[in-house]
Design a protein around this motif. Structure first.
Motif, PDB file in Angstrom:
ATOM      1  N   UNK A   1      15.247   6.625   6.410  1.00  0.00           N
ATOM      2  CA  UNK A   1      15.552   7.519   5.417  1.00  0.00           C
ATOM      3  C   UNK A   1      16.008   7.530   4.070  1.00  0.00           C
ATOM      4  N   UNK A   2      14.698   6.331   3.283  1.00  0.00           N
ATOM      5  CA  UNK A   2      15.061   6.225   2.190  1.00  0.00           C
ATOM      6  C   UNK A   2      14.180   5.989   1.364  1.00  0.00           C
ATOM      7  N   UNK A   3      12.867   7.965   1.593  1.00  0.00           N
ATOM      8  CA  UNK A   3      12.351   7.954   1.273  1.00  0.00           C
ATOM      9  C   UNK A   3      12.770   8.262  -0.716  1.00  0.00           C
ATOM     10  N   UNK A   4      13.303   8.339  -1.499  1.00  0.00           N
ATOM     11  CA  UNK A   4      14.172   8.665  -2.362  1.00  0.00           C
ATOM     12  C   UNK A   4      13.612   6.920  -2.873  1.00  0.00           C
ATOM     13  N   UNK A   5      12.992   6.338  -2.306  1.00  0.00           N
ATOM     14  CA  UNK A   5      13.217   4.473  -2.663  1.00  0.00           C
ATOM     15  C   UNK A   5      11.777   4.292  -2.645  1.00  0.00           C
ATOM     16  N   UNK A   6      10.682   4.967  -1.842  1.00  0.00           N
ATOM     17  CA  UNK A   6       9.986   4.434  -2.015  1.00  0.00           C
ATOM     18  C   UNK A   6       8.291   5.006  -3.364  1.00  0.00           C
ATOM     19  N   UNK A   7       8.560   3.618  -3.974  1.00  0.00           N
ATOM     20  CA  UNK A   7       7.313   4.079  -4.658  1.00  0.00           C
ATOM     21  C   UNK A   7       5.627   2.986  -5.030  1.00  0.00           C
ATOM     22  N   UNK A   8       5.239   3.357  -5.807  1.00  0.00           N
ATOM     23  CA  UNK A   8       3.678   2.891  -6.082  1.00  0.00           C
ATOM     24  C   UNK A   8       4.223   1.707  -6.091  1.00  0.00           C
ATOM     25  N   UNK A   9       3.925   0.461  -5.709  1.00  0.00           N
ATOM     26  CA  UNK A   9       4.622  -0.875  -5.898  1.00  0.00           C
ATOM     27  C   UNK A   9       3.669  -1.409  -7.299  1.00  0.00           C
ATOM     28  N   UNK A  10       2.151  -1.259  -6.302  1.00  0.00           N
ATOM     29  CA  UNK A  10       1.507  -2.117  -7.460  1.00  0.00           C
ATOM     30  C   UNK A  10       1.049  -1.160  -8.744  1.00  0.00           C
ATOM     31  N   UNK A  11       0.873   0.244  -8.598  1.00  0.00           N
ATOM     32  CA  UNK A  11       0.921   1.574  -9.556  1.00  0.00           C
ATOM     33  C   UNK A  11       1.522   1.728 -10.004  1.00  0.00           C
ATOM     34  N   UNK A  12       2.291   1.624 -10.075  1.00  0.00           N
ATOM     35  CA  UNK A  12       4.171   2.187 -11.245  1.00  0.00           C
ATOM     36  C   UNK A  12       3.552   0.802 -12.497  1.00  0.00           C
ATOM     37  N   UNK A  13       3.748   1.146 -13.541  1.00  0.00           N
ATOM     38  CA  UNK A  13       4.027  -0.148 -14.766  1.00  0.00           C
ATOM     39  C   UNK A  13       5.239  -0.519 -14.758  1.00  0.00           C
ATOM     40  N   UNK A  14       6.289   0.366 -14.455  1.00  0.00           N
ATOM     41  CA  UNK A  14       7.639  -0.532 -14.409  1.00  0.00           C
ATOM     42  C   UNK A  14       7.530  -1.373 -13.892  1.00  0.00           C
ATOM     43  N   UNK A  15       6.998  -1.623 -12.522  1.00  0.00           N
ATOM     44  CA  UNK A  15       7.406  -2.041 -11.136  1.00  0.00           C
ATOM     45  C   UNK A  15       6.450  -3.472 -10.640  1.00  0.00           C
TER      46      UNK A  15
ATOM     47  N   UNK B   1       1.089  -1.350   0.353  1.00  0.00           N
ATOM     48  CA  UNK B   1      -0.169   0.053  -0.488  1.00  0.00           C
ATOM     49  C   UNK B   1       1.158   1.019  -0.128  1.00  0.00           C
ATOM     50  N   UNK B   2       0.795   2.012  -0.808  1.00  0.00           N
ATOM     51  CA  UNK B   2       1.173   3.226  -1.101  1.00  0.00           C
ATOM     52  C   UNK B   2       1.519   4.134   0.145  1.00  0.00           C
ATOM     53  N   UNK B   3       0.472   3.994   1.166  1.00  0.00           N
ATOM     54  CA  UNK B   3       0.903   5.560   1.923  1.00  0.00           C
ATOM     55  C   UNK B   3       0.773   5.240   3.596  1.00  0.00           C
ATOM     56  N   UNK B   4       0.240   3.975   3.346  1.00  0.00           N
ATOM     57  CA  UNK B   4      -0.295   2.544   5.079  1.00  0.00           C
ATOM     58  C   UNK B   4       0.912   2.129   5.043  1.00  0.00           C
ATOM     59  N   UNK B   5       1.466   0.908   3.101  1.00  0.00           N
ATOM     60  CA  UNK B   5       2.077  -0.725   3.467  1.00  0.00           C
ATOM     61  C   UNK B   5       3.378  -0.083   4.478  1.00  0.00           C
ATOM     62  N   UNK B   6       4.024  -1.164   4.475  1.00  0.00           N
ATOM     63  CA  UNK B   6       4.298  -1.861   5.381  1.00  0.00           C
ATOM     64  C   UNK B   6       6.065  -1.591   4.527  1.00  0.00           C
ATOM     65  N   UNK B   7       6.133  -2.268   2.956  1.00  0.00           N
ATOM     66  CA  UNK B   7       7.453  -1.307   2.786  1.00  0.00           C
ATOM     67  C   UNK B   7       7.537  -0.064   2.830  1.00  0.00           C
ATOM     68  N   UNK B   8       6.274   0.906   2.870  1.00  0.00           N
ATOM     69  CA  UNK B   8       6.883   2.233   2.217  1.00  0.00           C
ATOM     70  C   UNK B   8       7.950   2.859   3.017  1.00  0.00           C
ATOM     71  N   UNK B   9       6.720   2.904   4.455  1.00  0.00           N
ATOM     72  CA  UNK B   9       6.881   2.633   5.703  1.00  0.00           C
ATOM     73  C   UNK B   9       8.218   2.558   6.570  1.00  0.00           C
ATOM     74  N   UNK B  10       8.567   1.148   5.944  1.00  0.00           N
ATOM     75  CA  UNK B  10      10.189   0.915   6.084  1.00  0.00           C
ATOM     76  C   UNK B  10      11.097   1.786   5.341  1.00  0.00           C
ATOM     77  N   UNK B  11      10.850   2.143   4.347  1.00  0.00           N
ATOM     78  CA  UNK B  11      11.923   2.872   3.774  1.00  0.00           C
ATOM     79  C   UNK B  11      12.026   4.412   4.319  1.00  0.00           C
ATOM     80  N   UNK B  12      11.371   4.733   5.090  1.00  0.00           N
ATOM     81  CA  UNK B  12      10.862   5.698   5.068  1.00  0.00           C
ATOM     82  C   UNK B  12      11.294   6.024   7.201  1.00  0.00           C
ATOM     83  N   UNK B  13      11.311   5.085   7.464  1.00  0.00           N
ATOM     84  CA  UNK B  13      11.978   5.209   8.790  1.00  0.00           C
ATOM     85  C   UNK B  13      13.448   4.465   9.131  1.00  0.00           C
TER      86      UNK B  13
END
Lengths: 446, 296
Positions: free
Chosen positions: B143-157, B129-141
């Motif tokens: 300080x890797x915000x630049x790696x946060x992605x729309x994991x299921x929304x970005x057609x390339x990934x 999940x882009x806003x409440x998901x584990x993966x994006x929040x872990x990256x925020x912890x």
């Protein structure tokens, strides 16, 4: 030796027994038909939608009470296609089915393409069961003149209109009041509001899934070119998607894509679409295209303080232009292969009776019969009054075609919106692709 | 002579039920798929029109089909590679090293395998999940915000996100398989090699890997079949092939054509291609990885 023979015999019998199961079923069915002169069995299959299951049980009970000769077997399910399709393939058809077009598994569309629906034009001239009025006199005019109910465009009705719902843009009226923002009446006002909202960290737009763009697109086509243009587009007229009117529609959606909340695409699937609807409840986005069922669908969801559902027709192209709120309705139909078609047609008249309409309305499902809007209460009163406040109603959908392998107008016209929002495709390419699909479908028109 | 006849009759009687069931439920439907691929049919009516190889000709020009084929092949390669490396690694660690809580890890790794694919789809929708998901929040912890992605929304990934879930659920199963064949390698081989100065890595490549090679070959076929099947289920449950067809795999495309585009015959033509593709791929891989079986 004898023992072995016996064992062999029993094994063969067991295997044969397995194969014979299907024959047994067929026998039972033929018995049912034989006894139909005294006690009829009517198999009703209905989709369990946001309106719930209970209303169907109640309507069937009421019908059985009014018509003691009929015993109704009811199948209600959220995945109705998956429940009835295997039986249909085996030749056991329900007598009457409530399942609208536009769903993913496209069962009614397949039946239309296969010419497998019963002509129910005669039902319109029948009297409503237990009442003196004819069905056609009770129905709101216009509902049986659409490409949805008359898919072959030959003046014959194959699908009966059921539960109608105005669709439009849903929003939090409380938030707009609090901020002092006006509901936009033209697209220019819409963009201006989008910029204002952006400054406060609120996105202008979101959508549950791209499937919700059908009514949205149809309304836009009506606004831009009127009913005539709309009908040409629905019948895949050559070059229609490349006209200046159509270009305007694509441009508006393209611009709207820039104002769309950024997580929308990631959650825009059948599993997570409520997360997109939640954006409205949480004041993270202002507008979404939807139907009146969304109120029931989100009734248990948490919401911002002062939240209040609001619904508006699409903004007009220019000041004083027509504004449309597309009317979505479900349909009921009779498969040509049904065993008890007469019983099915009687039941079809009954669903428009005051008694049935009242039971449906209690669950929020509104039948398209004259005078029903005066009986509505609560949120529904507000929603259904949209047409009294100047919005025009559009109805219908794409004309039926034979199946064209690998080509889908819904995927190309609506599904591509995700790519426009994410920037993977340009509006120009999208427009070209839609015209190409229209070219491919035209020769297959029924 | 009489005895021989009796024996044959007995064998026939014993195998008859299985043969009848096999032909009824496997051979007949398979033949039927091949037959239906030559027809134009919506799926319900009796209106079946014979069109010869027309469905295959259309398939050849169907770009959406090729995209789904591409996605499937990508998943087969990526999922097989990652799952195999990870499960061999974990299997070696758990069977060769004396770790605390060995059995605990074995269970933990195996648990994803007993979960239904719909549950896995639910878990990963929450993780991605882009806003409440584990993966994006872990990256925020971190300080890797630049790696946060729309994991299921970005057609390339998005297709890789599906692959991630597939690897997660498969690792435990293959790990247990490799562990069982590692357990049968005699301990003396390792003792002898360590006396001659072989380190752990040499031991792995010179003893463990060659001796479980036959098992790895077998699992390669499993990888192909299970990735094809499970990717369909996961895609159906998680993204429905979206956004805009970017996670469509060939089974989901076949389902879409057969059941939602009223083109059952066309769907079966896709089925035939998938059938031949998976057979051919399994045969090729089996040939390429053929080695002399080491006996011990």
């Amino acid at each position: 030796m004898k023992k072995k023979l016996l064992m062999a015999g029993s094994i063969v019998l067991l295997s044969l027994g397995l194969m014979a199961c299907s024959n047994d079923n067929a026998k039972v069915d033929s018995k049912n038909v034989k006894t139909s002169s005294e006690q009829q069995t009517l198999h009703v299959a209905a989709l369990e939608s946001a309106y719930g299951k209970d209303m169907w049980t109640k309507v069937v009970d009421a019908y059985e009470a009014a018509n003691p000769k009929v015993k109704v077997e009811l199948t209600v399910d959220k995945n109705l296609e998956e429940v009835i399709s295997p039986n249909m393939k085996a030749g056991n058809y329900p007598d009457v089915v409530l399942l609208g077009t536009g769903r993913k598994l496209a069962l009614p569309e397949t039946m239309i393409k296969d010419n497998a629906l019963e002509d129910i034009t005669s039902v319109l001239d029948k009297k409503v069961y237990g009442e003196d009025a004819k069905v056609k006199d009770k129905l709101i005019p216009g509902f049986t003149d659409t490409l949805v109910t008359n898919p072959y465009n030959n003046g014959k009705t194959y699908l009966a209109p059921m539960f109608y719902s105005p669709t439009g843009l849903f929003y939090n009226a409380g938030l707009l009041k609090e901020k002092g923002w006006e509901v936009p009446t033209t697209w220019d006002e819409m963009w201006a509001l989008g910029d204002k909202a952006k400054a406060e960290g609120i996105a202008l737009f979101t959508y549950p899934t791209t499937g919700y763009f059908d009514a949205f697109f149809y309304s836009l086509l009506f606004e831009v070119g009127g009913p005539d243009f709309y009908n040409k587009a629905m019948r895949f007229e050559d070059g229609i998607w490349e006209t200046p009117e159509a270009t305007k529609v694509f441009e508006i959606v393209g611009k709207l894509a820039k104002y769309t909340e950024k997580t929308t695409v990631a959650n825009g699937n059948d599993k997570d679409f409520t997360k997109n609807q939640q954006l409205i409840l949480d004041n993270k986005a202002l507008f979404m295209p939807n139907g009146t069922w969304v109120v029931g669908e989100m009734k248990d969801a948490p919401r911002a303080d002062g939240f209040e559902w609001g619904m508006t027709a699409l903004p007009a192209i220019e000041k004083g232009g027509d504004r449309y709120a597309f009317t979505f309705f479900e349909q009921m139909w009779v498969p040509s292969a049904a065993k008890n078609k007469d019983g099915a047609k009687d039941f079809l008249t009954y669903v428009y009776s005051d008694e049935a309409a009242a039971i449906f309305a209690e669950a929020g499902a509104i039948q398209p019969i004259e005078g029903i809007s005066s009986k509505l209460t609560g949120d529904n009163k507000l929603f259904y009054s949209i047409y009294d406040n100047g919005a025009k109603a559009g109805m219908g959908g794409f004309a039926a075609t034979d199946a064209v392998e690998g080509v889908s107008m819904a995927d190309t016209l609506f599904g591509t919106v995700n790519s426009i929002v994410s920037g993977d495709k340009t509006v120009k390419d999208w427009q070209k692709a839609v015209e190409k699909v229209s070219d491919q479908l035209r020769p297959a028109l029924k | 002579m009489n005895k021989k006849k009796e024996r044959r009759f007995f064998i026939f009687v014993c195998t008859a039920p299985a043969l009848i069931l096999l032909s009824l439920f496997i051979l007949v439907p398979t033949v039927e798929v091949f037959r239906m691929s030559l027809y134009k049919w919506g799926g319900f009516s009796n209106n079946q029109v014979f069109v010869g190889l027309e469905n295959f000709r259309k398939l050849w020009n169907d770009l959406n089909f090729f995209r789904s084929l591409q996605n499937s092949i990508l998943l087969i390669v990526v999922v097989t590679l990652f799952t195999m490396v990870l499960s061999v690694l974990f299997a070696t660690l758990l069977s060769r090293e004396k770790l605390k809580g060995n059995n605990f890890f074995r269970i933990i790794f195996y648990i994803p395998n007993i979960l239904s694919i719909v549950v896995i789809a639910g878990i990963f929708s929450a993780v991605y999940d882009p806003s409440t998901g584990l993966l994006n929040n872990l990256l925020a912890v971190f300080k890797l915000e630049s790696l946060q992605k729309m994991w299921l929304g970005d057609q390339k990934i998005a297709i890789y996100s599906i692959g991630g879930a597939l690897v997660w659920q498969a690792v435990g199963y293959y790990m247990v398989m490799y562990m069982s064949s590692m357990a049968s390698i005699p301990e003396s081989f390792y003792e002898a090699s360590s006396l001659e100065g072989a380190g752990r890595i040499t031991q792995f490549f010179s003893i463990t890997l060659p001796l479980i090679w036959n098992n790895i070959r077998t699992t390669l076929t499993f990888f192909i079949i299970s990735t094809i099947n499970l990717s369909f289920l996961l895609v159906q449950a998680m993204t429905g092939g979206g956004p805009d067809g970017s996670t469509e795999v060939f089974l989901s495309y076949m389902y879409k054509q057969a059941y939602t585009n009223s083109s059952y015959g066309y769907g079966m033509a896709i089925g035939v291609v998938i059938f031949l593709f998976s057979f051919a791929l399994s045969a090729i891989i089996s040939q390429v990885t053929k080695r002399e079986v080491l006996e011990y």
